[in-house]
Write an enzyme that holds these catalytic residues in place. Structure first.
Site, PDB file in Angstrom:
ATOM      1  N   GLU A   1       0.820  -1.224   0.000  1.00 35.55           N
ATOM      2  CA  GLU A   1       0.000   0.000   0.000  1.00 35.55           C
ATOM      3  C   GLU A   1       0.855   1.276   0.000  1.00 35.55           C
ATOM      4  O   GLU A   1       0.773   2.093   0.921  1.00 35.55           O
ATOM      5  CB  GLU A   1      -0.954   0.004   1.194  1.00 35.55           C
ATOM      6  CG  GLU A   1      -1.918  -1.162   1.214  1.00 35.55           C
ATOM      7  CD  GLU A   1      -2.958  -1.054   2.321  1.00 35.55           C
ATOM      8  OE1 GLU A   1      -2.861  -0.119   3.149  1.00 35.55           O
ATOM      9  OE2 GLU A   1      -3.872  -1.895   2.363  1.00 35.55           O
TER      10      GLU A   1
ATOM     11  N   GLU B   1      -5.196  -8.670   0.726  1.00 39.26           N
ATOM     12  CA  GLU B   1      -5.862  -8.299   1.985  1.00 39.26           C
ATOM     13  C   GLU B   1      -7.333  -8.021   1.709  1.00 39.26           C
ATOM     14  O   GLU B   1      -7.691  -7.437   0.685  1.00 39.26           O
ATOM     15  CB  GLU B   1      -5.256  -7.040   2.619  1.00 39.26           C
ATOM     16  CG  GLU B   1      -3.904  -7.205   3.252  1.00 39.26           C
ATOM     17  CD  GLU B   1      -3.417  -5.906   3.902  1.00 39.26           C
ATOM     18  OE1 GLU B   1      -4.265  -5.099   4.344  1.00 39.26           O
ATOM     19  OE2 GLU B   1      -2.193  -5.716   3.951  1.00 39.26           O
TER      20      GLU B   1
END
Length: 460
Positions: free
Chosen positions: A166, A364
């Site tokens: 991320e 995720e």
């Protein structure tokens, strides 16, 4: 209906070094920005819990890997800590860290669990941040050296590498919205950090390929579909701008090897372009990946601005759009996030239709819930809400795969309740309940359900 997934589908979960290891300043490890920030401002952290109080993986790794096996994982993603492996950021390698990570990797393999290793998961060594962090190209070069050392040490056993997790989050949190250190609010500096992160990623990819390692390298992006309030051109334009800034600013470079022309034009229009150097374009072109990890939690809903921007205000993403709360949306009342399961389908079909259908997996997806102890039944947390969350997302993932999307797996966030940055242990995400005081681990109902799903490669 029966939902069956492709053969050799990756079933597992994800975590990070800083959120699970504990021993934050032991074992030869140096401080990260989180250690320093917590020491300076513990009041900003939920219940004053900092990174030294995590789920204790540094001590309990063998027990935890046995639990992963019990949960029928065939794969597991975690990260290495730069500050543990190279405490001063650029110098000698810490032998204690090498021994620890080697034990973890070997035990995962011994249990039939494929390790997926991320190099950087928000945990900048403080010695590197003091040099300017990602604003400094010397830190970019130091990251490449760190990556090369990791490949050399562990590349004979690790076949799935990810440069960053991320990467947009440290940009947002550290340089736009004040929820990561160094708490800067400055779009131009944010753009520089984002740009240099792409360069760091590309250098690591170059180094990996130059080493002729037997494996693949990618990156993990949190892709948040931007949905316009309406089909009105102004709303559609607002959603496009949000998508450029928060998704395509990383997605296009790593999959296409270049930035979107309209993103460059947009930043140029507002005088926010970062400084480039000769060779950068070629470096970015070399950073195209083998495998994309997709983190998906919630959609982004936007509309055109209803009011003019203050001409004296600094440029921010919200200069270009406003957020929109869609009436009737489904919510996780504990975390305050919208639950929109079709978003996972929209992401992978967009990749199929506009990015050449790259190899990808869900790295995720998860549901944080506060005070889960109220759901204890017969000594176990009956988290039926998490089972519903996972199964509904898997249904949409299955639909995309059945329509030709090249999605190879699903990793849940997370394996065990762990420390979550400023939120500490406020919201629990794990398949396994953690008692912080006793360090006792207890599998939740969702963990049992997931184990059955993984074992049977699907569910009814």
């Amino acid at each position: 209906m029966r939902y069956r997934f492709p053969e050799n589908f990756w079933w597992g979960s994800a975590c990070s070094a800083l959120q699970t290891e504990g021993d934050s300043l032991n074992g030869g490890k140096s401080q990260t920005t989180w250690d320093v920030w917590f020491a300076r401002q513990p009041g900003r952290f939920h219940q004053g819990i900092g990174p030294e109080n995590t789920s204790g993986f540094y001590q309990h790794w063998k027990q935890d890997i046995a639990l992963l096996k019990q949960l029928k994982h065939n794969s597991f993603r975690t990260s290495l800590s730069w500050s543990r492996l190279i405490p001063d950021g650029t110098g000698e390698v810490n032998p204690e860290a090498v021994e620890f990570y080697s034990h973890v990797i070997d035990e995962l393999l011994a249990q039939g669990i494929t390790p997926f290793i991320t190099l950087f998961h928000f945990d900048m060594p403080m010695v590197m941040q003091e040099k300017g962090g990602w604003e400094n190209r010397d830190v970019v070069a130091a990251f490449c050296r760190y990556a090369q050392i990791c490949f050399d040490l562990f590349g004979n056993r690790v076949k799935h590498w990810f440069t960053f997790n991320e990467p947009i989050v440290p940009v947002e949190g550290g340089y736009l919205y004040d929820f990561h250190y160094p708490n800067v609010v400055d779009f131009r500096r944010a753009a520089t950090v984002a740009y240099h992160t792409v360069l760091a990623h590309s250098l690591a990819v170059r180094a990996y390929r130059a080493g002729s390692h037997d494996g693949e390298i990618g990156v993990v992006l949190n892709l948040t579909p931007s949905y316009p309030r309406s089909a009105h051109p102004a709303d559609v334009k607002a959603a496009h701008h949000a998508d450029l800034l928060f998704n395509r600013s990383f997605l296009d470079p790593v999959l296409k090897g270049e930035y979107p022309a309209d993103l460059i034009a947009l930043l140029k229009e507002y005088d926010q372009l970062p400084a480039c150097q000769p060779g950068d374009k070629e470096l970015i072109a070399d950073g195209k990946i083998d495998l994309l990890g997709i983190n998906y939690y919630q959609p982004r809903r936007v509309k055109c601005r209803d009011s003019a921007v203050n001409p004296d205000a600094p440029f921010m993403p919200e200069t270009l759009f406003d957020y929109y709360e869609m009436p009737g949306r489904k919510m996780n009342p504990y975390r305050g996030w919208e639950i929109y399961e079709p978003g996972i389908y929209d992401i992978i079909t967009n990749l199929r239709d506009h990015y050449g259908n790259p190899r990808c997996f869900i790295s995720e997806n998860g549901m944080g819930v506060e005070n889960e102890q109220r759901f204890i039944e017969n000594g176990h947390i009956n988290d039926h809400y998490r089972i519903e969350f996972v199964s509904e997302h898997l249904k949409w993932l299955h639909k995309g795969i059945s329509e030709g999307c090249n999605c190879l797996g699903y990793h849940m966030w997370t394996f065990i309740d762990n420390w979550s940055w400023l939120n500490g242990y406020k919201n629990r995400y794990g398949f396994v309940q953690l008692d912080l005081e006793t360090q006792q681990r207890t599998i939740k109902q969702s963990g049992k359900w997931f184990a059955n799903t993984a074992e049977h490669n699907g569910f009814d």
